[in-house]
Design a protein around this motif. Structure first.
Motif, PDB file in Angstrom:
ATOM      1  N   GLU A 466      33.151  56.155  54.714  1.00 57.84           N
ATOM      2  CA  GLU A 466      33.778  55.766  54.112  1.00 57.84           C
ATOM      3  C   GLU A 466      33.808  57.268  52.449  1.00 57.84           C
ATOM      4  N   GLU A 467      34.456  56.549  52.144  1.00 56.68           N
ATOM      5  CA  GLU A 467      34.687  58.566  51.017  1.00 56.68           C
ATOM      6  C   GLU A 467      33.445  58.635  49.944  1.00 56.68           C
ATOM      7  N   ASP A 468      32.878  59.136  49.700  1.00 61.19           N
ATOM      8  CA  ASP A 468      32.108  59.085  48.668  1.00 61.19           C
ATOM      9  C   ASP A 468      32.876  59.574  47.855  1.00 61.19           C
ATOM     10  N   GLU A 469      32.312  58.865  46.566  1.00 58.44           N
ATOM     11  CA  GLU A 469      32.585  59.076  45.182  1.00 58.44           C
ATOM     12  C   GLU A 469      33.227  60.614  44.509  1.00 58.44           C
ATOM     13  N   GLY A 470      32.059  61.182  44.569  1.00 57.20           N
ATOM     14  CA  GLY A 470      31.903  63.186  44.389  1.00 57.20           C
ATOM     15  C   GLY A 470      32.478  64.052  45.240  1.00 57.20           C
ATOM     16  N   THR A 471      31.871  65.096  45.893  1.00 57.73           N
ATOM     17  CA  THR A 471      33.100  65.808  46.290  1.00 57.73           C
ATOM     18  C   THR A 471      31.871  67.039  46.937  1.00 57.73           C
ATOM     19  N   ARG A 472      31.609  67.630  48.121  1.00 60.62           N
ATOM     20  CA  ARG A 472      30.944  68.485  48.245  1.00 60.62           C
ATOM     21  C   ARG A 472      30.658  69.960  47.643  1.00 60.62           C
ATOM     22  N   ASP A 473      29.919  70.208  47.342  1.00 61.05           N
ATOM     23  CA  ASP A 473      29.692  71.760  46.348  1.00 61.05           C
ATOM     24  C   ASP A 473      30.863  72.291  46.492  1.00 61.05           C
ATOM     25  N   ASP A 474      31.348  72.887  48.527  1.00 64.23           N
ATOM     26  CA  ASP A 474      32.218  73.273  48.963  1.00 64.23           C
ATOM     27  C   ASP A 474      33.926  73.061  48.496  1.00 64.23           C
ATOM     28  N   GLY A 475      34.059  71.656  47.637  1.00 63.33           N
ATOM     29  CA  GLY A 475      35.209  71.006  47.137  1.00 63.33           C
ATOM     30  C   GLY A 475      35.724  69.880  48.048  1.00 63.33           C
ATOM     31  N   SER A 476      35.159  70.105  50.162  1.00 67.38           N
ATOM     32  CA  SER A 476      35.902  69.379  50.866  1.00 67.38           C
ATOM     33  C   SER A 476      35.002  68.139  50.058  1.00 67.38           C
ATOM     34  N   SER A 477      35.558  66.419  50.686  1.00 68.12           N
ATOM     35  CA  SER A 477      35.751  65.350  50.327  1.00 68.12           C
ATOM     36  C   SER A 477      34.154  65.162  51.355  1.00 68.12           C
ATOM     37  N   SER A 478      33.343  64.375  50.992  1.00 64.82           N
ATOM     38  CA  SER A 478      32.338  63.875  51.707  1.00 64.82           C
ATOM     39  C   SER A 478      32.162  62.510  52.156  1.00 64.82           C
ATOM     40  N   PHE A 479      32.103  61.839  52.939  1.00 68.22           N
ATOM     41  CA  PHE A 479      31.540  61.193  53.496  1.00 68.22           C
ATOM     42  C   PHE A 479      30.459  60.022  53.388  1.00 68.22           C
ATOM     43  N   THR A 480      30.195  59.133  53.422  1.00 64.99           N
ATOM     44  CA  THR A 480      28.779  57.864  53.926  1.00 64.99           C
ATOM     45  C   THR A 480      29.318  57.441  54.776  1.00 64.99           C
ATOM     46  N   PHE A 481      28.765  56.359  55.236  1.00 62.52           N
ATOM     47  CA  PHE A 481      28.668  55.849  56.466  1.00 62.52           C
ATOM     48  C   PHE A 481      29.462  54.238  56.128  1.00 62.52           C
ATOM     49  N   LYS A 482      30.098  53.410  56.310  1.00 62.61           N
ATOM     50  CA  LYS A 482      29.976  52.037  55.663  1.00 62.61           C
ATOM     51  C   LYS A 482      28.966  51.777  56.220  1.00 62.61           C
ATOM     52  N   HIS A 483      28.247  50.859  57.990  1.00 62.64           N
ATOM     53  CA  HIS A 483      27.772  50.169  57.861  1.00 62.64           C
ATOM     54  C   HIS A 483      26.040  50.834  58.097  1.00 62.64           C
ATOM     55  N   HIS A 484      26.056  51.882  59.208  1.00 59.99           N
ATOM     56  CA  HIS A 484      24.754  52.094  58.753  1.00 59.99           C
ATOM     57  C   HIS A 484      24.920  53.721  59.812  1.00 59.99           C
ATOM     58  N   PRO A 485      24.297  55.120  60.120  1.00 63.16           N
ATOM     59  CA  PRO A 485      24.551  56.142  60.818  1.00 63.16           C
ATOM     60  C   PRO A 485      24.132  55.929  61.652  1.00 63.16           C
ATOM     61  N   PHE A 486      23.721  54.599  63.012  1.00 62.89           N
ATOM     62  CA  PHE A 486      23.484  54.498  63.977  1.00 62.89           C
ATOM     63  C   PHE A 486      24.419  53.273  64.466  1.00 62.89           C
ATOM     64  N   THR A 487      25.370  53.498  64.300  1.00 64.06           N
ATOM     65  CA  THR A 487      26.514  52.728  64.138  1.00 64.06           C
ATOM     66  C   THR A 487      27.623  53.066  65.562  1.00 64.06           C
ATOM     67  N   SER A 488      27.730  52.757  66.368  1.00 61.14           N
ATOM     68  CA  SER A 488      28.994  54.263  67.259  1.00 61.14           C
ATOM     69  C   SER A 488      30.075  53.218  67.432  1.00 61.14           C
TER      70      SER A 488
END
Ligand code: ASP
Length: 620
Positions: A466-488
């Motif tokens: 899922e695209e995160d609200e903010g962006t990373r320091d280097d300007g790229s968009s940051s992503f977060t997991f929709k379920h949890h990070p162990f999902t295939s």
């Protein structure tokens, strides 16, 4: 202490017991003095039975006189042992199961008196919830809460029996553990022996159950307590119970089969019916038809997508701006003809006094517009189908034939109101429409009489990131997991991940019943390289990965089998089966929405000495 022990539970007494001597142990539930004849009910967890003691002559035996005198002292919530002969009541009460009988009391012992309770222990109490939570033991004496917890017991037993029969082991996992992220804030426990170090309470046993699969246990389940420090809502508690399940060598169909059959068994064990097989909807389909990934499928009012029929057909700037965007959506829900928001008739289209369907009023429309705005719509366009033709708030920009197309795509009938919104982001557009759909269903009372109808569904093919609200320091968009990070991830999409993470679907699934997300699960990653890459994409540095997840990454290298599973909220299952929408009605000792236990006063201040031992200081 010796007193007469019960021979039967109060609620079990029936006409067939007439003539028998019985002993009851329980609580006094209301005392009535009818011209000297004393009536009171004795209540235990099975129900209550009426008892009667008649006044005695001055010449009566001492025993009879003592009995009567003792009975006069009785007040509600006194604990008693009573004995007597069951007889037929003069005026039977068909409303209660024991209504045909009463007990003519010949022995009475007060085992413990009671203060006057701060509220009456009765079903339709109007005592406020805080007071009831403070005196939880009194509130729990109410028949509905007794029934809810009995139901909870049955449900948990049914689950345990089911998994036992299918070869699953119940294995306990630690309550004090290393923090594993599930997207919520952790509750932390300071370590006395390791200054500055903390255990976390499990948000779920996720990593432990994965390790159990690596350890070869093949099929695991647990009725697991989980803890998440989140803001509370009506269906959430900071500590809750999950049915946690994990299997080795599964695929989605195997998980669906195990979980569906489990729920069908639970429902049937408590006398309810759950339709199966469950409907399966992809995340995209659930969003675009119902505007949510937890749709209530007990009613229709499906969303209609108008994006394509409007493309190139309108001068309306608001719509054209959205049409230019790749992910823009214009969509509609139809408000069936109604009179003043009153429930629709059985035909679905209520009539006015002259038999014609009534239009939605301006005021109703305004409140629906306000709702759409709260969810992020810029505004709301309406189209009305009247006997004379189509009318619309955007008539100027929507030619007659376009209005007709809209009405026909929406299947509108005369008197219906079509509510249209547009948004440059598809998920937002559908979320707004979903909120309107729910509001319309409420106003039209579409759920009336469907309290015991269940509409379960699997929601599948979730996006992995899922695209995160903010962006990373280097300007790229940051992503977060929709379920949890162990999902295939879905391997087909994973192979194309360089084309954009938004297209990568996860092998994740949810069970949804009647608009509640009952739980979720996934097929997991079992390969170190893939897991590390997912962590990389989520923005964890290598050092953070080792520090937080080193143990599972390492475990993946020692023969981790393919595995997957899911977890379901037990509290929510009990809520559905008992028909309550308040989670506190199904938990013996719940917390308030400000996370306090009003009975024991937790959380509470601790002594200075304890703080010192834990190497902690409080900032005031
Ligand atoms: N651990 C997950 C949760 O609590 C469920 C699962 O993926 O099995 O939501």
């Amino acid at each position: 202490m010796s007193f007469q022990r019960r021979t039967i539970m109060a609620g079990e007494l029936r006409a067939e017991h007439i003539g028998q001597r019985v002993v009851l142990n329980g609580w006094v539930d209301g005392v009535r003095d009818m011209g000297g004849v004393l009536f009171f009910d004795v209540r235990d967890r099975s129900g209550k039975a009426q008892c009667v003691i008649r006044p005695v002559q001055s010449t009566a035996s001492t025993d009879s006189r003592t009995l009567y005198e003792t009975a006069r002292k009785l007040r509600s919530e006194f604990v008693v042992a009573v004995a007597g002969i069951v007889q037929r009541r003069e005026n039977s009460n068909p409303k209660i199961p024991t209504g045909e009988i009463e007990i003519e009391i010949s022995d009475l012992e007060i085992l413990n008196p009671s203060e006057v309770p701060p509220f009456e222990v009765k079903e339709d109490t109007n005592a406020n919830e805080d007071l009831r939570l403070k005196y939880r033991y009194l509130d729990l004496r109410r028949p509905s809460l007794q029934a809810n917890l009995a139901m909870r017991h049955k449900i948990v037993k049914s689950i345990r029996d089911y998994f036992d029969e299918r070869g699953f082991y119940e294995i306990e996992t630690p309550i004090m553990m290393k923090a594993t992220p599930e997207g919520a804030r952790d509750f932390l426990v300071p370590s006395r022996l390791h200054p500055g170090s903390f255990y976390a309470l499990p948000q779920s046993p996720q990593l432990y159950k994965q390790v159990l699969m690596i350890a070869g246990f093949d099929r695991y389940f647990q009725i697991a307590r989980c803890f998440r420090d989140e803001d509370l809502r009506a269906d959430r508690q900071p500590e809750f119970t999950q049915l946690d399940v994990e299997m080795s060598f599964p695929n989605e169909d195997i998980v669906y089969d195990v979980m569906e059959n489990c729920l069908a068994r639970v429902w049937s064990d408590v006398g309810l019916t759950l339709p199966s097989p469950f409907v399966q909807l992809s995340y995209h389909e659930a969003m675009s038809r119902f505007g949510t990934d937890k749709p209530d499928l007990r009613y229709g009012l499906e969303i209609q997508t108008l994006t394509e029929i409007l493309r190139g057909k309108t001068e309306f700037k608001v719509f054209n701006d959205v049409l230019e965007k790749r992910l823009g959506v214009i969509g509609a829900v139809v408000a069936p003809a109604t009179s003043n928001g009153a429930p629709a008739t059985s035909s679905g289209a209520p009539a006015t006094s002259n038999g014609a369907p009534a239009a939605w009023s301006r005021k109703q429309l305004d409140t629906l517009t306000d709702l759409a705005k709260v969810y992020g719509a810029g505004g709301l366009v309406w189209v009305k189908l009247t006997a004379e033709g189509c009318d619309s708030s955007a008539k100027k920009f929507l030619p007659e034939d376009v209005l007709k197309d809209i009405c026909s795509v929406c299947g509108a009938q005369v008197g219906d109101l079509i509510l249209i919104i547009s948004h440059p982001k598809w998920e937002r557009a559908y979320t707004i429409l979903g909120a309107l759909r729910i509001e319309l269903a409420k106003r039209l009372e579409l759920l009336k009489g469907k309290e015991h109808t269940f509409a379960p569904a699997w929601i599948t093919n979730f996006p992995m990131f899922e695209e995160d609200e903010g962006t990373r320091d280097d300007g790229s968009s940051s992503f977060t997991f929709k379920h949890h990070p162990f999902t295939s991830p879905d391997p087909r999409d994973w192979a194309r991940r360089s084309e954009g993470l938004e297209h990568v679907r996860a092998r994740a699934y949810d069970i949804v019943i009647n608009g509640y997300e009952l739980g979720s699960g996934s097929i997991r990653i079992h390969d170190r390289t893939m897991q590390e890459e997912v962590f990389d994409l989520l923005g964890h540095t290598k050092a953070q990965q080792i520090e937080k997840f080193g143990f599972i990454l390492e475990a993946f290298q020692y023969g981790a089998p393919p595995h997957g599973g899911m977890a379901l909220g037990i509290d929510r299952i009990v809520m559905l089966c008992t028909g309550t929408d308040n989670i506190r009605d199904v938990i013996a000792f719940p917390k308030t929405t400000s996370m306090q236990n009003l009975m024991d006063g937790s959380p509470s201040v601790i002594e200075e000495r304890q703080l010192k031992e834990l190497h902690l200081a409080i900032h005031k």
